[in-house]
Design an enzyme around this catalytic site. Structure first.
Site, PDB file in Angstrom:
ATOM      1  N   GLU A 297       0.837  -1.205   0.000  1.00 29.57           N
ATOM      2  CA  GLU A 297       0.000   0.000   0.000  1.00 29.57           C
ATOM      3  C   GLU A 297       0.863   1.242   0.000  1.00 29.57           C
ATOM      4  O   GLU A 297       0.611   2.197  -0.730  1.00 29.57           O
ATOM      5  CB  GLU A 297      -0.827   0.061   1.285  1.00 29.57           C
TER       6      GLU A 297
ATOM      7  N   ASP B 126     -10.251 -10.076   4.919  1.00 30.40           N
ATOM      8  CA  ASP B 126     -10.594 -11.467   5.246  1.00 30.40           C
ATOM      9  C   ASP B 126     -11.582 -11.420   6.402  1.00 30.40           C
ATOM     10  O   ASP B 126     -11.820 -10.358   6.981  1.00 30.40           O
ATOM     11  CB  ASP B 126      -9.332 -12.256   5.635  1.00 30.40           C
TER      12      ASP B 126
HETATM   13  N1  ADE Z   1      -5.057  -8.105   9.400  1.00 34.70           N
HETATM   14  C1  ADE Z   1      -5.752  -8.545   8.324  1.00 34.70           C
HETATM   15  N2  ADE Z   1      -6.409  -9.678   8.611  1.00 34.70           N
HETATM   16  C2  ADE Z   1      -6.119  -9.979   9.906  1.00 34.70           C
HETATM   17  C3  ADE Z   1      -6.480 -11.034  10.773  1.00 34.70           C
HETATM   18  N3  ADE Z   1      -7.273 -12.009  10.349  1.00 34.70           N
HETATM   19  N4  ADE Z   1      -5.982 -11.020  12.041  1.00 34.70           N
HETATM   20  C4  ADE Z   1      -5.159 -10.023  12.443  1.00 34.70           C
HETATM   21  N5  ADE Z   1      -4.781  -9.010  11.668  1.00 34.70           N
HETATM   22  C5  ADE Z   1      -5.255  -8.966  10.397  1.00 34.70           C
END
Ligand code: ADE
Length: 253
Positions: free
Chosen positions: A11, A216
């Site tokens: 990014e 996610d």
């Molecule tokens: N950053 C992006 N996804 C994450 C996750 N699942 N756990 C911790 N930090 C994150």
């Protein structure tokens, strides 16, 4: 000067590519790029990963540059039901979900500061919300390849304001998410740096805001979704939201 801090090297690279009059300053294995981003004086740096690294980066940043506002960006795992990959969270406040000095202090409270939650600056936050909405509605579809948007079943992302929880843990299980929701019902998303950045800004009296894109769902799929989203999509968000933010900067929030 405006500080742009990102938890993702990919990014940050897209922001650094757009800087003019760049000078690179190196401290403690960190490269701080000062210059102009579309006319605005900025300093940009990759936070590195986890709370300690991010706190060290921001402490060095605030000690070395005349920063009067800070925007922190990156991706996060969605925890609030209904949040989809590609949605944008603008933090109202941040908490360290792994801080626990009980019984000496209440769980989550940061010793000596007397609080667990660090509030973001309302003006910066409002500017980022407006910018994120403009980006989601007008720019995203032209900047991210259709195949990638389809892979993640992305439509027009939602922009949500809420609490961000940070800690030195990558969430990759539904059970972990359930446990966090029970412990901290208001949490929107999880990441590994924001609340540390917030604590340093709070202690140094620098207004800050945090914007995170959901990469996610912090569950069993996160181990695949997170790297793909980070590689293919995240950089379009940060650069796009920032451009919109700067164009909106002179308008009332
Ligand atoms: N950053 C992006 N996804 C994450 C996750 N699942 N756990 C911790 N930090 C994150």
């Amino acid at each position: 000067m405006l500080a742009l801090v990102s938890a993702m090297a990919e990014e940050l690279a897209s922001v650094i590519d757009s800087l003019s009059e760049v000078t690179v300053h190196e401290f403690g294995r960190r490269q701080f790029h000062s210059g102009r981003f579309h006319g605005v004086e900025v300093v940009a740096v990759f936070s590195r990963y986890g709370k300690v690294a991010a706190a060290a980066t921001v402490t060095q940043l605030l000690a070395s540059f005349p920063v009067d506002r800070l925007i922190f960006g990156g991706v996060a795992g969605g925890v609030q039901p209904g949040l989809a990959i590609g949605d944008i969270v603008v933090a109202t406040d941040l908490i360290q979900h792994d801080m626990d000095a009980s019984p000496l202090f209440p769980r989550y409270e940061v010793p000596l500061l007397g609080k667990a939650r660090f509030a973001t600056d309302p003006t910066l936050r409002a500017g980022l919300v407006a910018a994120a909405k403009m980006f989601a509605e007008h720019d995203l579809a032209t900047q991210v390849a259709h195949a990638e948007r389809a892979f993640f079943k992305m439509t027009v992302p939602r922009v949500v304001e809420g609490m961000v929880a940070s800690g030195d843990k990558f969430f990759a299980s539904s059970a972990g998410v359930r446990d966090l929701r029970e412990r901290l019902p208001g949490v929107c998303c999880v990441e590994m740096e924001g609340a540390a950045v917030a604590q340093v800004c709070d202690e140094y009296g620098v207004p800050f805001a945090v914007v995170r894109t959901i990469s996610d769902s912090a569950d069993e799929n996160s181990v695949h979704d997170f790297p793909r989203f980070a590689r293919e999509i995240a950089r379009h968000y940060s650069r796009g939201v920032l451009l919109r933010y700067l164009n909106l900067g002179s308008l009332p929030p």
